[in-house]
Design a protein around this motif. Structure first.
Motif, PDB file in Angstrom:
ATOM      1  N   ASP A  64       0.820  -1.209   0.000  1.00  0.00           N
ATOM      2  CA  ASP A  64       0.000   0.000   0.000  1.00  0.00           C
ATOM      3  C   ASP A  64       0.856   1.262   0.000  1.00  0.00           C
ATOM      4  O   ASP A  64       0.387   2.327  -0.372  1.00  0.00           O
ATOM      5  CB  ASP A  64      -0.946   0.019   1.204  1.00  0.00           C
ATOM      6  N   ASN A  71      -5.133   0.529  -6.964  1.00  0.00           N
ATOM      7  CA  ASN A  71      -5.857  -0.713  -6.698  1.00  0.00           C
ATOM      8  C   ASN A  71      -5.807  -1.691  -7.865  1.00  0.00           C
ATOM      9  O   ASN A  71      -5.697  -2.897  -7.664  1.00  0.00           O
ATOM     10  CB  ASN A  71      -7.319  -0.403  -6.340  1.00  0.00           C
ATOM     11  N   VAL A  72      -5.907  -1.177  -9.088  1.00  0.00           N
ATOM     12  CA  VAL A  72      -5.866  -2.052 -10.260  1.00  0.00           C
ATOM     13  C   VAL A  72      -4.485  -2.702 -10.374  1.00  0.00           C
ATOM     14  O   VAL A  72      -4.363  -3.899 -10.647  1.00  0.00           O
ATOM     15  CB  VAL A  72      -6.229  -1.269 -11.546  1.00  0.00           C
ATOM     16  N   SER A  73      -3.442  -1.907 -10.136  1.00  0.00           N
ATOM     17  CA  SER A  73      -2.073  -2.436 -10.193  1.00  0.00           C
ATOM     18  C   SER A  73      -1.830  -3.449  -9.080  1.00  0.00           C
ATOM     19  O   SER A  73      -1.174  -4.475  -9.292  1.00  0.00           O
ATOM     20  CB  SER A  73      -1.063  -1.295 -10.099  1.00  0.00           C
ATOM     21  N   LYS A  74      -2.362  -3.186  -7.895  1.00  0.00           N
ATOM     22  CA  LYS A  74      -2.218  -4.136  -6.784  1.00  0.00           C
ATOM     23  C   LYS A  74      -2.932  -5.445  -7.099  1.00  0.00           C
ATOM     24  O   LYS A  74      -2.428  -6.522  -6.793  1.00  0.00           O
ATOM     25  CB  LYS A  74      -2.773  -3.533  -5.490  1.00  0.00           C
ATOM     26  N   ALA A  75      -4.094  -5.347  -7.728  1.00  0.00           N
ATOM     27  CA  ALA A  75      -4.827  -6.555  -8.128  1.00  0.00           C
ATOM     28  C   ALA A  75      -4.013  -7.339  -9.157  1.00  0.00           C
ATOM     29  O   ALA A  75      -3.973  -8.576  -9.113  1.00  0.00           O
ATOM     30  CB  ALA A  75      -6.189  -6.185  -8.689  1.00  0.00           C
ATOM     31  N   GLU A  76      -3.346  -6.636 -10.060  1.00  0.00           N
ATOM     32  CA  GLU A  76      -2.492  -7.311 -11.046  1.00  0.00           C
ATOM     33  C   GLU A  76      -1.351  -8.053 -10.352  1.00  0.00           C
ATOM     34  O   GLU A  76      -1.036  -9.190 -10.702  1.00  0.00           O
ATOM     35  CB  GLU A  76      -1.922  -6.295 -12.037  1.00  0.00           C
ATOM     36  N   MET A  78      -1.363  -9.235  -7.313  1.00  0.00           N
ATOM     37  CA  MET A  78      -1.919 -10.401  -6.625  1.00  0.00           C
ATOM     38  C   MET A  78      -2.214 -11.541  -7.600  1.00  0.00           C
ATOM     39  O   MET A  78      -1.917 -12.702  -7.306  1.00  0.00           O
ATOM     40  CB  MET A  78      -3.195 -10.017  -5.863  1.00  0.00           C
ATOM     41  N   ARG A  79      -2.793 -11.219  -8.758  1.00  0.00           N
ATOM     42  CA  ARG A  79      -3.052 -12.263  -9.764  1.00  0.00           C
ATOM     43  C   ARG A  79      -1.749 -12.902 -10.218  1.00  0.00           C
ATOM     44  O   ARG A  79      -1.654 -14.123 -10.363  1.00  0.00           O
ATOM     45  CB  ARG A  79      -3.785 -11.674 -10.978  1.00  0.00           C
ATOM     46  N   CYS A  82      -0.352 -15.128  -7.458  1.00  0.00           N
ATOM     47  CA  CYS A  82      -1.131 -16.358  -7.315  1.00  0.00           C
ATOM     48  C   CYS A  82      -0.959 -17.308  -8.499  1.00  0.00           C
ATOM     49  O   CYS A  82      -1.302 -18.479  -8.406  1.00  0.00           O
ATOM     50  CB  CYS A  82      -2.603 -16.027  -7.099  1.00  0.00           C
ATOM     51  N   CYS A  87       1.702 -19.194  -3.597  1.00  0.00           N
ATOM     52  CA  CYS A  87       0.861 -18.011  -3.547  1.00  0.00           C
ATOM     53  C   CYS A  87       0.635 -17.618  -2.085  1.00  0.00           C
ATOM     54  O   CYS A  87       0.317 -18.473  -1.255  1.00  0.00           O
ATOM     55  CB  CYS A  87      -0.480 -18.282  -4.228  1.00  0.00           C
ATOM     56  N   ASN A  89      -1.819 -16.225  -0.699  1.00  0.00           N
ATOM     57  CA  ASN A  89      -3.202 -16.422  -0.252  1.00  0.00           C
ATOM     58  C   ASN A  89      -3.609 -17.878  -0.209  1.00  0.00           C
ATOM     59  O   ASN A  89      -4.746 -18.190   0.098  1.00  0.00           O
ATOM     60  CB  ASN A  89      -4.160 -15.658  -1.165  1.00  0.00           C
TER      61      ASN A  89
END
Length: 90
Positions: A64, A71-76, A78-79, A82, A87, A89
């Motif tokens: 953060d 947020n979009v970059s953070k989601a990228e 995480m994907r 994973c 991973c 998570n």
């Protein structure tokens, strides 16, 4: 070739470019190469250059604090994480 395939020249050019990018990813030694340029640049600017460092950022919540990483970059990120073994998570 485009006419034979029933595609526009531009679409064939795009497909060839994408194929070259995929081939480059397969031969690259950079672990962050699969990420978008924006995400890669944000991480590198923060001194993060390895998968382990990215994983540590995510686990600690420090992701953060990476400037210009929304947020979009953070989601990228995480994907991408994973999709790799171990991973955070899982």
């Amino acid at each position: 070739m485009a006419k034979r395939l029933g595609l526009s020249r531009e679409r064939v050019r795009q497909a060839l470019l994408k194929a070259m990018q995929i081939e480059l990813l397969a031969t690259s030694d950079d672990p962050l190469e699969a990420l978008s340029t924006r995400v890669r640049n944000c991480l590198r600017a923060s001194g993060v250059c390895t998968v382990a460092e990215v994983r540590a950022l995510v686990v600690s919540g420090s992701i953060d604090g990476v400037p210009n990483l929304g947020n979009v970059s953070k989601a990228e990120v995480m994907r991408w994480l994973c999709s790799l073994p171990h991973c955070p998570n899982k």
